[in-house]
Design an enzyme around this catalytic site. Structure first.
Site, mmCIF file in Angstrom:
data_model
loop_
_atom_site.group_PDB
_atom_site.id
_atom_site.type_symbol
_atom_site.label_atom_id
_atom_site.label_comp_id
_atom_site.label_asym_id
_atom_site.label_seq_id
_atom_site.Cartn_x
_atom_site.Cartn_y
_atom_site.Cartn_z
ATOM 1 N N CYS A 240 0.928 -1.069 -0.116
ATOM 2 C CA CYS A 240 -0.035 -0.088 -0.189
ATOM 3 C C CYS A 240 0.874 1.191 0.091
ATOM 4 O O CYS A 240 0.674 2.325 0.837
ATOM 5 C CB CYS A 240 -1.070 0.162 1.050
ATOM 6 S SG CYS A 240 -1.720 -1.465 1.443
ATOM 7 N N ALA A 241 1.741 1.196 -1.016
ATOM 8 C CA ALA A 241 2.911 2.207 -0.819
ATOM 9 C C ALA A 241 2.605 3.576 -1.580
ATOM 10 O O ALA A 241 3.445 4.538 -0.931
ATOM 11 C CB ALA A 241 4.020 1.540 -1.761
ATOM 12 N N GLY A 245 6.389 8.092 -0.053
ATOM 13 C CA GLY A 245 7.111 8.695 0.879
ATOM 14 C C GLY A 245 7.986 7.616 1.692
ATOM 15 O O GLY A 245 9.331 7.818 1.624
ATOM 16 N N ASP A 261 1.026 -1.062 -4.731
ATOM 17 C CA ASP A 261 -0.306 -0.669 -4.625
ATOM 18 C C ASP A 261 -1.274 -0.660 -6.050
ATOM 19 O O ASP A 261 -0.615 -1.184 -6.649
ATOM 20 C CB ASP A 261 -0.047 1.043 -4.590
ATOM 21 C CG ASP A 261 -0.995 1.875 -3.905
ATOM 22 O OD1 ASP A 261 -0.913 2.195 -2.730
ATOM 23 O OD2 ASP A 261 -2.257 2.030 -4.549
ATOM 24 N N ASP A 301 1.512 0.037 5.540
ATOM 25 C CA ASP A 301 0.699 1.060 5.934
ATOM 26 C C ASP A 301 -0.645 1.107 5.238
ATOM 27 O O ASP A 301 -1.050 1.478 4.338
ATOM 28 C CB ASP A 301 1.441 2.437 5.103
ATOM 29 C CG ASP A 301 0.697 3.797 5.687
ATOM 30 O OD1 ASP A 301 -0.195 3.725 6.429
ATOM 31 O OD2 ASP A 301 1.233 4.755 5.036
ATOM 32 N N CYS A 354 -2.943 5.655 9.487
ATOM 33 C CA CYS A 354 -2.853 7.098 9.950
ATOM 34 C C CYS A 354 -4.258 7.553 10.589
ATOM 35 O O CYS A 354 -4.893 8.280 10.080
ATOM 36 C CB CYS A 354 -2.598 8.185 8.783
ATOM 37 S SG CYS A 354 -3.331 7.613 7.332
#
Length: 423
Positions: A240-241, A245, A261, A301, A354
Site C-alpha cells: 500500500c505504498a 514517501g 499499490d 501502511d 494514519c
C-alpha cells in the site's frame, strides 16, 4: 487577482458544495481536475479558502445563525461561510462582500438571494471579526468526536481539535542530510529528523526540490521507516505504498525495495517521485493480498479511516460518517495476516495506520498477536531518536496524536508497531 477574486471564491464554494453536499473528498476532487481551469494563484487561493472554511465552519455558522431566520440553499450557505471566514481573517469588507454578491448574482437559480448575501455579510463585517476569537475552537462532528473522547479523554480531544483548527506546517524528509535541507529551506530540524517549514509557499519552487534532496512527508508518517530501520541490501516489501514517501525512505537507506499499490494513478506519482530523487525501487500495481515472495522486512501502511490527517484534510469528518470503517478494519486484519506470510523467519513487519481510532491500531495488533504464536511486538525497535516514552502503548506499539508537539505545530495521528517473527 483575476476577476476581483470571484473565480477563486466560486471554486472554493464548489469544493464545499461537493464535500458537504455530495460526500466527496477534496483530494478526489483535485485529482479529478476541479481547479485545473484556474491560474496558479487562483488555484492556491481557492484551495486555501475551502480548507480554512472547513476548519472554521462551526464558528462561521454560529456567527451566521444570528442573521438568518432560516437556512438558505447549501450553495448560498457556503458562499456566506466563505465570506464570513475571509472577513474574520481580516479580509477587506468591500472586496469580500462585493465578490460574494457577484458570485451569487451570476448563479441562474440563486441570483434572487444576492440581497440576502449582501445584507448578512455586511453585518458580519461589522461585528464578526471581534466575535470570531471569542468562540470555542471548532469541534469534530459527534459521530467521530464521541469515539475519540472515549479513547483518549476530553482533555486530549481538546488538544487535538486545537491542532486541527491550526492546520499543519510543511514537513520534509531529507534524502541524506536533514541539517542541510533545513538550512536551505529555512526550516527547523525536528527531534526525529524531519524538517519543518512554516509559510513554505509553492513547494516545487523551494530549494532542493528539483535536485531531489527531499520530499514532503509529515513527521509522524516518516517514523514507520525509522522504526523498521532498513539496512543496506535488505529486501523490503512496501505494501500500500503510494504516494511513495516511505518507499523513498527505504530506498535512500540502501534497501532493495519492492513497492505495491493497487492504484495506477497513485503509483505514477511514486514513479515520478523516485525519478526526481534519483532513487530506485521495483513497482508492482496490484492487490497487496495477492503479493508473493519472502522478505527481510515488510512495511504495511494499511488503508484506514485517515482520521489522523484531519489537520491537513479538514474535509474528511464532513465528507464521511464512519459507515465504511468496519470494512476497513476487516481489511486491515486480512492484510496483516497476508503480510505475515511474506516475512522471513527472524524478520519483521511494521504495521501502521494514519488513524486515531484504537480499532485501527492498538486493537489490531492485540488481535494479530493472539492469532499468530510466532509474532511478538519488538518494543526495542521503538528506541529511536526523538520518540518520547509517553507515546508507547501497552501492547508494544506507538501512538501519535495531533496534540503531541503542540508547541512545535503538532503532528499527524498515527499508530505504528514493529512485529518480529520468531526465527
Amino acid at each position: 487577482m483575476s476577476d476581483t477574486g470571484v473565480q477563486a471564491r466560486r471554486s472554493a464554494v464548489y469544493l464545499l458544495d461537493q464535500v458537504l453536499g455530495e460526500g466527496k473528498l477534496m483530494s478526489e476532487l483535485l485529482s479529478a481536475g476541479a481547479l485545473d481551469n484556474l491560474a496558479p494563484e487562483d488555484r492556491a487561493r481557492a484551495n486555501r479558502l475551502a480548507l480554512d472554511t472547513l476548519r472554521g465552519m462551526e464558528r462561521a455558522d454560529r456567527l451566521l445563525q444570528k442573521h438568518l431566520s432560516k437556512y438558505p440553499p447549501l450553495t448560498v450557505r457556503n458562499v456566506l461561510r466563505v465570506g464570513t471566514v475571509e472577513l474574520c481573517q481580516g479580509g477587506a469588507a468591500h472586496g469580500v462582500v462585493n465578490a460574494m454578491v457577484q458570485l451569487v448574482s451570476r448563479h441562474k437559480s440563486l441570483g434572487h438571494l444576492k440581497g440576502l448575501v449582501n445584507a448578512v455579510l455586511r453585518k458580519i463585517a461589522a461585528d464578526g471579526p471581534e466575535a470570531w476569537g471569542q468562540l470555542r475552537v471548532p469541534r469534530l462532528p459527534k459521530w467521530l468526536r464521541g469515539p475519540l473522547v472515549q479513547a483518549w479523554g476530553a482533555e486530549a480531544m481538546t488538544g487535538m481539535e486545537a491542532a486541527h483548527f491550526a492546520g499543519a506546517p510543511l514537513d520534509l524528509t531529507a534524502k541524506s542530510d536533514p541539517a542541510a535541507v533545513a538550512a536551505a529551506t529555512g526550516g527547523t530540524l525536528l527531534p526525529t529528523g524531519s524538517v519543518r517549514v512554516t509559510d513554505a509557499g509553492q513547494v516545487t519552487a523551494m530549494p532542493g526540490f528539483d535536485a531531489g534532496d527531499w520530499w514532503v512527508q509529515d513527521a509522524a508518517a516518516a517514523l514507520p521507516v525509522t522504526i523498521l530501520d532498513p539496512q543496506p541490501g535488505e529486501t523490503v516489501l512496501d505494501l500500500c505504498a503510494a504516494p511513495g514517501g516511505k518507499t523513498m525512505q527505504l530506498a535512500a537507506a540502501g534497501a532493495v525495495v519492492t513497492a505495491v499499490d493497487d492504484a495506477p494513478g497513485r503509483m505514477a506519482r511514486v514513479r515520478d517521485n523516485l525519478a526526481r530523487t534519483g532513487l530506485t525501487a521495483t513497482l508492482h500495481i496490484g492487490d497487496a493480498r495477492a503479493e508473493t515472495g519472502s522478505y527481510d522486512a515488510v512495511l504495511l501502511d494499511a488503508p484506514c479511516s485517515a482520521t489522523g490527517t484531519i489537520r491537513r484534510h479538514p474535509d474528511l469528518p464532513h465528507a464521511k460518517d464512519g459507515s465504511e470503517f468496519g470494512a476497513l478494519i476487516d481489511l486491515q486484519a486480512e492484510l496483516i495476516d497476508h503480510a505475515w506470510t511474506l516475512v522471513k523467519p527472524g524478520g519483521r513487519l511494521v504495521f501502521c495506520t494514519c488513524s486515531l481510532l484504537p480499532d485501527e491500531g492498538e486493537v489490531q495488533v492485540d488481535d494479530a498477536l493472539a492469532r499468530h504464536p510466532d509474532m511478538t511486538a519488538d518494543t526495542g525497535a521503538l528506541d529511536r531518536r526523538g520518540i518520547e516514552s509517553a507515546w508507547r502503548t501497552t501492547e508494544g506499539g506507538l501512538r501519535l496524536r495531533p496534540d503531541h508537539w503542540a508547541d512545535r505545530g503538532g503532528m499527524d495521528g498515527f499508530y505504528i508497531a514493529c512485529l518480529r517473527k520468531s526465527a
